[in-house]
Each structure stands twice: as C-alpha cells, then as structure tokens.
Design a protein around this motif. Structure first.
Motif, PDB file in Angstrom:
ATOM      1  N   ILE A 295     -43.365  34.246 -24.422  1.00  0.00           N
ATOM      2  CA  ILE A 295     -44.717  33.684 -24.564  1.00  0.00           C
ATOM      3  C   ILE A 295     -45.777  34.782 -24.551  1.00  0.00           C
ATOM      4  O   ILE A 295     -46.737  34.739 -25.322  1.00  0.00           O
ATOM      5  N   HIS A 296     -45.591  35.776 -23.696  1.00  0.00           N
ATOM      6  CA  HIS A 296     -46.595  36.841 -23.557  1.00  0.00           C
ATOM      7  C   HIS A 296     -46.240  38.043 -24.429  1.00  0.00           C
ATOM      8  O   HIS A 296     -45.063  38.406 -24.559  1.00  0.00           O
ATOM      9  N   GLU A 297     -47.250  38.653 -24.998  1.00  0.00           N
ATOM     10  CA  GLU A 297     -47.056  39.808 -25.879  1.00  0.00           C
ATOM     11  C   GLU A 297     -46.342  40.935 -25.126  1.00  0.00           C
ATOM     12  O   GLU A 297     -46.715  41.291 -23.999  1.00  0.00           O
ATOM     13  N   GLY A 298     -45.313  41.487 -25.755  1.00  0.00           N
ATOM     14  CA  GLY A 298     -44.566  42.587 -25.143  1.00  0.00           C
ATOM     15  C   GLY A 298     -43.388  42.132 -24.300  1.00  0.00           C
ATOM     16  O   GLY A 298     -42.553  42.954 -23.899  1.00  0.00           O
ATOM     17  N   ASP A 299     -43.288  40.825 -24.012  1.00  0.00           N
ATOM     18  CA  ASP A 299     -42.160  40.318 -23.224  1.00  0.00           C
ATOM     19  C   ASP A 299     -40.963  40.080 -24.148  1.00  0.00           C
ATOM     20  O   ASP A 299     -41.084  40.113 -25.383  1.00  0.00           O
ATOM     21  N   LYS A 300     -39.801  39.821 -23.556  1.00  0.00           N
ATOM     22  CA  LYS A 300     -38.570  39.614 -24.314  1.00  0.00           C
ATOM     23  C   LYS A 300     -38.067  38.177 -24.143  1.00  0.00           C
ATOM     24  O   LYS A 300     -38.387  37.520 -23.152  1.00  0.00           O
ATOM     25  N   PRO A 301     -37.261  37.687 -25.088  1.00  0.00           N
ATOM     26  CA  PRO A 301     -36.651  36.357 -24.939  1.00  0.00           C
ATOM     27  C   PRO A 301     -35.746  36.306 -23.708  1.00  0.00           C
ATOM     28  O   PRO A 301     -35.322  37.339 -23.183  1.00  0.00           O
ATOM     29  N   SER A 302     -35.436  35.100 -23.261  1.00  0.00           N
ATOM     30  CA  SER A 302     -34.603  34.936 -22.063  1.00  0.00           C
ATOM     31  C   SER A 302     -33.743  33.674 -22.177  1.00  0.00           C
ATOM     32  O   SER A 302     -34.172  32.675 -22.744  1.00  0.00           O
ATOM     33  N   TRP A 303     -32.541  33.753 -21.659  1.00  0.00           N
ATOM     34  CA  TRP A 303     -31.715  32.559 -21.496  1.00  0.00           C
ATOM     35  C   TRP A 303     -32.092  31.889 -20.188  1.00  0.00           C
ATOM     36  O   TRP A 303     -32.481  32.558 -19.223  1.00  0.00           O
ATOM     37  N   ILE A 304     -31.963  30.586 -20.140  1.00  0.00           N
ATOM     38  CA  ILE A 304     -32.159  29.848 -18.899  1.00  0.00           C
ATOM     39  C   ILE A 304     -30.797  29.287 -18.515  1.00  0.00           C
ATOM     40  O   ILE A 304     -30.151  28.609 -19.323  1.00  0.00           O
ATOM     41  N   GLY A 305     -30.343  29.560 -17.311  1.00  0.00           N
ATOM     42  CA  GLY A 305     -28.976  29.150 -17.010  1.00  0.00           C
ATOM     43  C   GLY A 305     -28.646  28.976 -15.549  1.00  0.00           C
ATOM     44  O   GLY A 305     -29.503  28.823 -14.692  1.00  0.00           O
ATOM     45  N   GLY A 306     -27.338  29.024 -15.303  1.00  0.00           N
ATOM     46  CA  GLY A 306     -26.796  28.757 -13.974  1.00  0.00           C
ATOM     47  C   GLY A 306     -25.668  27.755 -14.094  1.00  0.00           C
ATOM     48  O   GLY A 306     -25.029  27.648 -15.142  1.00  0.00           O
ATOM     49  N   GLU A 307     -25.431  27.006 -13.044  1.00  0.00           N
ATOM     50  CA  GLU A 307     -24.400  25.981 -13.140  1.00  0.00           C
ATOM     51  C   GLU A 307     -24.880  24.848 -14.037  1.00  0.00           C
ATOM     52  O   GLU A 307     -26.057  24.519 -14.063  1.00  0.00           O
ATOM     53  N   ARG A 308     -23.968  24.248 -14.780  1.00  0.00           N
ATOM     54  CA  ARG A 308     -24.317  23.084 -15.581  1.00  0.00           C
ATOM     55  C   ARG A 308     -23.739  21.837 -14.904  1.00  0.00           C
ATOM     56  O   ARG A 308     -24.430  21.086 -14.267  1.00  0.00           O
ATOM     57  N   HIS A 309     -22.448  21.638 -15.053  1.00  0.00           N
ATOM     58  CA  HIS A 309     -21.804  20.519 -14.376  1.00  0.00           C
ATOM     59  C   HIS A 309     -20.826  21.044 -13.333  1.00  0.00           C
ATOM     60  O   HIS A 309     -20.083  22.000 -13.598  1.00  0.00           O
ATOM     61  N   THR A 310     -20.831  20.442 -12.172  1.00  0.00           N
ATOM     62  CA  THR A 310     -19.941  20.878 -11.100  1.00  0.00           C
ATOM     63  C   THR A 310     -19.227  19.673 -10.500  1.00  0.00           C
ATOM     64  O   THR A 310     -19.558  18.524 -10.798  1.00  0.00           O
ATOM     65  N   VAL A 311     -18.265  19.980  -9.629  1.00  0.00           N
ATOM     66  CA  VAL A 311     -17.610  18.938  -8.840  1.00  0.00           C
ATOM     67  C   VAL A 311     -17.591  19.405  -7.389  1.00  0.00           C
ATOM     68  O   VAL A 311     -16.971  20.424  -7.065  1.00  0.00           O
ATOM     69  N   ALA A 312     -18.289  18.692  -6.527  1.00  0.00           N
ATOM     70  CA  ALA A 312     -18.301  18.975  -5.093  1.00  0.00           C
ATOM     71  C   ALA A 312     -17.575  17.850  -4.372  1.00  0.00           C
ATOM     72  O   ALA A 312     -17.466  16.731  -4.878  1.00  0.00           O
ATOM     73  N   VAL A 313     -17.085  18.146  -3.186  1.00  0.00           N
ATOM     74  CA  VAL A 313     -16.392  17.152  -2.363  1.00  0.00           C
ATOM     75  C   VAL A 313     -17.292  16.767  -1.198  1.00  0.00           C
ATOM     76  O   VAL A 313     -17.806  17.638  -0.487  1.00  0.00           O
ATOM     77  N   TRP A 314     -17.509  15.488  -1.012  1.00  0.00           N
ATOM     78  CA  TRP A 314     -18.298  15.023   0.131  1.00  0.00           C
ATOM     79  C   TRP A 314     -17.559  15.363   1.420  1.00  0.00           C
ATOM     80  O   TRP A 314     -16.378  15.064   1.583  1.00  0.00           O
ATOM     81  N   LYS A 315     -18.256  16.007   2.352  1.00  0.00           N
ATOM     82  CA  LYS A 315     -17.611  16.490   3.570  1.00  0.00           C
ATOM     83  C   LYS A 315     -17.070  15.367   4.448  1.00  0.00           C
ATOM     84  O   LYS A 315     -16.169  15.585   5.265  1.00  0.00           O
ATOM     85  N   ASP A 316     -17.602  14.156   4.288  1.00  0.00           N
ATOM     86  CA  ASP A 316     -17.156  13.037   5.116  1.00  0.00           C
ATOM     87  C   ASP A 316     -16.239  12.062   4.380  1.00  0.00           C
ATOM     88  O   ASP A 316     -15.962  10.964   4.886  1.00  0.00           O
ATOM     89  N   THR A 317     -15.767  12.451   3.191  1.00  0.00           N
ATOM     90  CA  THR A 317     -14.850  11.559   2.488  1.00  0.00           C
ATOM     91  C   THR A 317     -13.554  11.403   3.283  1.00  0.00           C
ATOM     92  O   THR A 317     -13.110  12.331   3.968  1.00  0.00           O
ATOM     93  N   LYS A 318     -12.960  10.223   3.176  1.00  0.00           N
ATOM     94  CA  LYS A 318     -11.686   9.964   3.852  1.00  0.00           C
ATOM     95  C   LYS A 318     -10.510  10.488   3.030  1.00  0.00           C
ATOM     96  O   LYS A 318      -9.360  10.403   3.463  1.00  0.00           O
ATOM     97  N   HIS A 319     -10.829  11.036   1.870  1.00  0.00           N
ATOM     98  CA  HIS A 319      -9.756  11.439   0.956  1.00  0.00           C
ATOM     99  C   HIS A 319      -9.932  12.888   0.501  1.00  0.00           C
ATOM    100  O   HIS A 319      -9.917  13.192  -0.696  1.00  0.00           O
ATOM    101  N   LYS A 320     -10.115  13.807   1.442  1.00  0.00           N
ATOM    102  CA  LYS A 320     -10.329  15.212   1.104  1.00  0.00           C
ATOM    103  C   LYS A 320      -9.141  15.815   0.361  1.00  0.00           C
ATOM    104  O   LYS A 320      -9.305  16.590  -0.587  1.00  0.00           O
ATOM    105  N   GLU A 321      -7.951  15.488   0.806  1.00  0.00           N
ATOM    106  CA  GLU A 321      -6.752  16.053   0.180  1.00  0.00           C
ATOM    107  C   GLU A 321      -6.678  15.656  -1.291  1.00  0.00           C
ATOM    108  O   GLU A 321      -6.438  16.491  -2.168  1.00  0.00           O
TER     109      GLU A 321
END
Length: 418
Positions: A295-321
């Motif tokens: 957007i600003h003169e003299g700056d460079k393009p940039s990717w925007i990123g990080g995690e997209r889709h993840t899978v976490a386990v609820w710490k209190d689930t009865k089915h951790k295994e």
C-alpha cells in the motif's frame, strides 16, 4: 381412565429409556465411540478433503465414528457458547487462536510422533515456551488475492504488486469487459468475506512499512483508528465505481468457483481450494494467486498466513485415546498430503511435500515474507466479527468509512477490557 393413564405412563418410561440408550451409544457406551468434530472449513473442496480423510479413518477404525460439523460463519459464536458451558466438541479447529483463545481448553499433544515433523514456521503459533503443542495443523495458509490468469493476460494486465496498480487493474477489467466481468467479487452473505478484505489489507496498511508501522500502538491500546479509514474508503470507492458485484451482500461462496470458471470474475479473496474447484468446472481457466500488494510507496508485497485448519483435542473429553488416534491417522504422510492437496495449501508437516494447485505461484513468490493474520496478533478476541459486520454495513450504506473506523475503535477498546 385409570388404565389409560397407566398406559401413557408406561410408554413415557419406555421413551425415556430409549433416549437414554441412544445417548449412551452416542457417547461411546454402546460399543461405538462417536467423536464430535467442529471445523471452520467452508468451501466444498475443503470439506470434501476433510470428509474423505474421515471416511478412510472410519473404514480403518470402524469402532470410532467422527461426527463432523461445519458451522461456517456461526463457528465462533457456537464455540464461545460451548467454552462458557465447558462443553466443547471432542475435536475442534482452533483457526489461528490455538493459544490465545482456546489454550485453556486443549489437550497437550507434545507426546505425539508427528510433532517432530511440525513445520518450524508454525512453531510460534502452535507451541509455547514450555513445549506444549496446542493443535495438529491440517494445512497452513499463504493468503493473497486470487485472479483469473487468462483474463489478465487477455487484457494485458500484469499481476499487481502495489495497491494503486490493483485499483488500476480493477478499472481495466471493467472497461475492457464492457461490464461483463466483475473486477472484484465478494460472497458477502457471509460477513467473513469482508473480514478477509480488511484483515489481509490491514497488514500492509499498518504493519509492514517501517514508516507506517503501528504494531506497538495496536498492542498497547493507543492506536488511533482514523489510520484504518483508508480500507473502508477504498472498499466504498470500489462499490461506487462499479468494481464490485452488485449482489456483494447476498452472493454466496458456492457461486464463486462457477463464476470464475465462466470468466465472470477478475479478482477475489478466495481460499486455496478455488483453483481446483474451477479446474473441475472449466480446465481452460487458470486461477493465479498473488501476495498482498504493497500500500505504501517503497514497501514490498506480503503473504498473510499461519495455521489454516487444525484439529485440537478438548482436554476434558472422555475419549482422549480415540481423539488422538484420529490425529495420528491424519498425520500419516499420505493422508496429510491428500488433505493439503485437496485444500490447495501447503501441509503443516515438514516431511510432507504437497503438489497443490498454486505450487508454481508459491515457488515464484518464495522470497515474499509471510506475516501472521492481523486480527490474531493485534486485535482482541471478537474483532473478526466486527470487521466482517462493518463491511456489510458499509456496503449496505448503513455506515460511512469514518463510521467503520469509529466502530472498530469502540469495539477494540471494549473487547480489550474483557
């Protein structure tokens, strides 16, 4: 009369017992364990890639069923209610908030084998200093702007590297197509479409340029939100100049691939899966992707990123295994590769080389720096909804660009106190 009352009572008892049996079976006491899984995936290709992995898992482990849910733009509100009630899904997508929002609800996955192959680019997002691992990454994002490469070539438009050139490209598409092609298309029935616009452009506006770096002010709460007004001003300008689809407030994401395949869209803030979705409909249309223009003169393009889709386990689930068994399955190289390619994004594991649709563009722009999503670093929880809803109100003429910035500032201060 007395006999009838007894019959009703008897049927009521039987009904309650039946409900109880059904509930037990669903929770794992009836021989088959059912795990609830909530994901932020929205496109049909993304959901199909995840569903295909689930199907393969259930074939290998028939004693476990995965109940997949895709609430789309209702995801965050739904998960907030579940957090408040401490009744989370067994498995869920942390969508960029693994530590800050969901940290107290997730099981530590650091003892799992796949962790040694976690892409180092995700270390600061999915790990903490103590070594806790918060979620498994199905893929990782490099977000920019997608475009019809055939169209740009036909109209002699070079993929823009600056915002000024991006605006010129939009006007050129409108003029040379005679209004038959939408220069910039939004699926605005889902407020996240406008949220994506603001979130991805906030980084080059407010962070990447040294002379316009407001990161400290954003973090300490002193940011002057009038510096944000450029983004709603430009979005309103695009609408007034006829550069957006007329149905920007009602269009749905399911229309995106079809319209792109028909050559009706120039640019869009589409996810990685739009490329293969278009290819299935019309192999002659090539979809490209560029990093976010400077957007600003003299700056460079940039990717925007990080995690997209993840899978976490609820710490209190009865089915951790069982939940961890599902993640172990997803982390197998062939399954991880299928999901990354199915969602057209890089895998989250360094030992998986996914040949996805945009690989040539990621290679072309491999030296472009990846910045984390703006809202995940600089805004309090809840601001994503504000970005999206103010975009809708701006396009519906319920807000001016200045109103948008004022509303953002008010909500920013309010949510920081929570």
């Amino acid at each position: 009369m007395k006999k009838s009352w007894l019959v009703v009572l008897l049927f009521s008892i039987v009904g309650l017992l039946a409900v109880g049996c059904s509930s037990d079976e669903a929770s794992g006491d009836g021989g088959k364990t059912t795990l609830t899984f909530f994901s932020t995936a929205t496109t049909e290709d993304d959901k199909a890639a995840i569903d295909d992995a689930i199907k393969k898992f259930e074939e290998e482990y028939p004693e476990i069923k995965i109940d997949a849910n895709y609430p789309a733009d209702g995801y965050e509100d739904m998960l907030r209610v579940k957090m408040a009630a401490n009744d989370m899904p067994d498995l869920f997508d942390t969508h960029g908030w693994a530590k800050l929002r969901y940290g107290d609800y997730v099981e530590d996955l650091s003892d799992m084998d796949w962790v040694k192959n976690l892409d180092p680019a995700l270390d600061t997002i999915l790990k903490d200093d103590s070594g806790k691992v918060y979620a498994y990454p199905l893929n990782q994002a490099k977000d920019g702007i997608t475009y019809n490469a055939n169209l740009l070539k036909e109209y002699g438009i070079e993929p823009p590297t600056t915002f000024d050139d991006f605006m010129k490209a939009l006007h050129t598409i409108k003029e040379k197509s005679g209004g038959e092609v939408t220069p910039l298309w939004f699926y605005g029935s889902d407020k996240s479409a406008f949220g994506q616009y603001f979130d991805q452009l906030a980084t080059p506006l407010l962070i990447t340029d040294k002379e316009h770096d407001y990161s400290e002010e954003l973090l300490d709460g002193s940011f002057d939100w009038s510096n944000y007004t450029f983004l709603p001003e430009k979005l309103k300008e695009m609408q007034e100049d006829g550069l957006l689809n007329k149905d920007a407030l009602t269009a749905q994401i399911q229309q995106q691939a079809t319209l792109m395949a028909q050559g009706k869209i120039g640019f869009t803030f589409g996810g990685g899966s739009i490329g293969p979705a278009v290819e299935k409909l019309n192999p002659d249309v090539k979809v490209g992707v560029i990093p976010m223009p400077a957007i600003h003169e003299g700056d460079k393009p940039s990717w925007i990123g990080g995690e997209r889709h993840t899978v976490a386990v609820w710490k209190d689930t009865k089915h951790k295994e069982e939940a961890k068994k599902f993640i172990e399955f997803l982390a197998q190289p062939e399954i991880a590769k299928d999901i990354a390619e199915g969602t057209s994004l890089p895998a989250g594991l360094a030992n998986v080389d996914a040949d996805n649709y945009f690989a040539e563009y990621y290679k072309e722009f491999k030296d472009v720096k990846v910045y984390p999503y703006f809202d995940r670093v600089y805004l309090p929880s809840g601001m994503w909804d504000v970005m999206g809803s103010t975009g809708q109100e701006l396009i519906s003429n319920s807000m001016t660009p200045e109103d948008v910035s004022e509303k953002m500032g008010e909500e920013y201060k309010r949510l920081r106190k929570q």
